[in-house]
Scaffold this active site. Structure first.
Site, PDB file in Angstrom:
ATOM      1  CE  LYS A  32       7.040   0.123   5.563  1.00 15.05           C
ATOM      2  NZ  LYS A  32       6.051  -0.866   5.564  1.00 15.05           N
ATOM      3  CB  ALA A  50      -0.618  -0.243   5.650  1.00 16.03           C
ATOM      4  N   GLY A  51      -3.185  -1.519   4.285  1.00 19.43           N
ATOM      5  CA  GLY A  51      -4.664  -1.597   4.131  1.00 19.43           C
ATOM      6  C   GLY A  51      -5.106  -2.206   3.083  1.00 19.43           C
ATOM      7  CG  ASN A 105       3.390  -8.874   4.147  1.00 20.58           C
ATOM      8  OD1 ASN A 105       4.267  -9.642   3.616  1.00 20.58           O
ATOM      9  ND2 ASN A 105       3.221  -9.543   5.549  1.00 20.58           N
ATOM     10  CB  THR A 106      -1.686  -8.634   5.257  1.00 16.46           C
ATOM     11  OG1 THR A 106      -0.821  -8.299   6.429  1.00 16.46           O
ATOM     12  CG2 THR A 106      -2.737  -9.660   6.022  1.00 16.46           C
ATOM     13  N   GLY A 124      -2.408  -4.407   7.834  1.00 20.04           N
ATOM     14  CA  GLY A 124      -3.250  -5.842   8.065  1.00 20.04           C
ATOM     15  C   GLY A 124      -4.467  -5.863   8.181  1.00 20.04           C
TER      16      GLY A 124
END
Length: 257
Positions: A100, A187-188, A209-210, A161
């Site tokens: 990635k 993301a987001g 992830n977050t 994040g």
């Protein structure tokens, strides 16, 4: 939905959820979340995660590369040169060539620097890497990255994040409609409904992830994300009803007693 598989660089996967390996309290929690999520791919920040130092806890002892496809990423890289160097190290460390790519523009927004990203992608592809690329939700750049040979396009839903969810569904949909390679929102995503929305737009998968790692109960959130991705995919395949300006009764009005 075991028959609803998709392919990235010739590799077939059943789970359309990819999870990260950062921000967890320890590798054991990370492993438990990965199990609960049903993910088959885990993305690994090469510059931040211990993959080689046996004197310290190692991710591979908890999240086995035999069970999961490792996806090395270039988190923390702000130039094409840094990203390329990082992924060369990943290939030397684990033989990984499915990667990635992310090249960031600044510390505050963590938005991709698209000129540097495209330059890095072209060079990595020439070196034999299979590049999944993190990018802005710009259909023009998404097309350029696909034309350069990237094996998956990964537009952001919102800043890394942030947990803000899909901020520009129109552009995500445009990218999906034009792409001939998998498109994954990256993301987001903040909660399960965000993941479902991404899938309802026709995305092939979601990377996050977050949203799991910083949830009050990461394992339960991992399960929620698993079901959200499945539900969103099913809804997309089913085809939603049309939106209408006025009410439309479920039962016909004609023939009332």
């Amino acid at each position: 939905m075991t028959d609803d598989t998709f392919e990235i660089a010739g590799r077939k996967f059943s789970s359309r959820l990819i999870i990260g390996t950062g921000k967890y309290k320890d590798y054991a929690e990370n492993a438990a979340a990965a199990e609960a999520s049903g993910a088959e791919i885990v993305t690994v920040a090469v510059r931040r995660v211990n993959l080689t130092d046996r004197d310290k806890p190692m991710l591979v002892d908890y999240v086995s590369p035999e069970k999961y496809t490792y996806l090395p990423n270039t988190a923390g890289c702000f130039t094409a040169e840094d990203a390329i160097r990082t992924l060369r190290l990943a290939r030397e460390a684990g033989g990984w060539d499915l990667v990635k790519l992310e090249v960031l523009s600044d510390q505050k927004t963590l938005y991709p620097d698209m000129a540097e990203t495209l330059r890095a992608a072209e060079l990595l592809i020439k070196e034999g890497f299979q590049v999944m690329v993190y990018c802005t939700d710009d259909p023009v750049y998404a097309r350029k990255l696909e034309e350069a040979g990237c094996c998956a396009i990964m537009p952001l839903g919102a800043p890394i994040g942030s947990g803000l969810g899909i901020q520009n569904p129109v552009n995500i949909r445009l990218i999906v409609e034009q792409a001939k390679v998998p498109v994954l929102v990256d993301a987001g995503v903040g909660t399960a409904s965000d993941a479902a929305i991404a899938m309802e737009l026709g995305c092939d998968g979601v990377l996050l992830n977050t949203a799991i790692a910083e949830a009050k109960d990461p394992i339960r959130m991992a399960r929620a994300m698993k079901h959200a991705v499945i539900a969103g995919r099913e809804a997309y395949l089913a085809g939603r009803m049309g939106r209408k300006k006025y009410a439309d009764p479920s039962s016909p009005l004609a023939g009332l007693i």
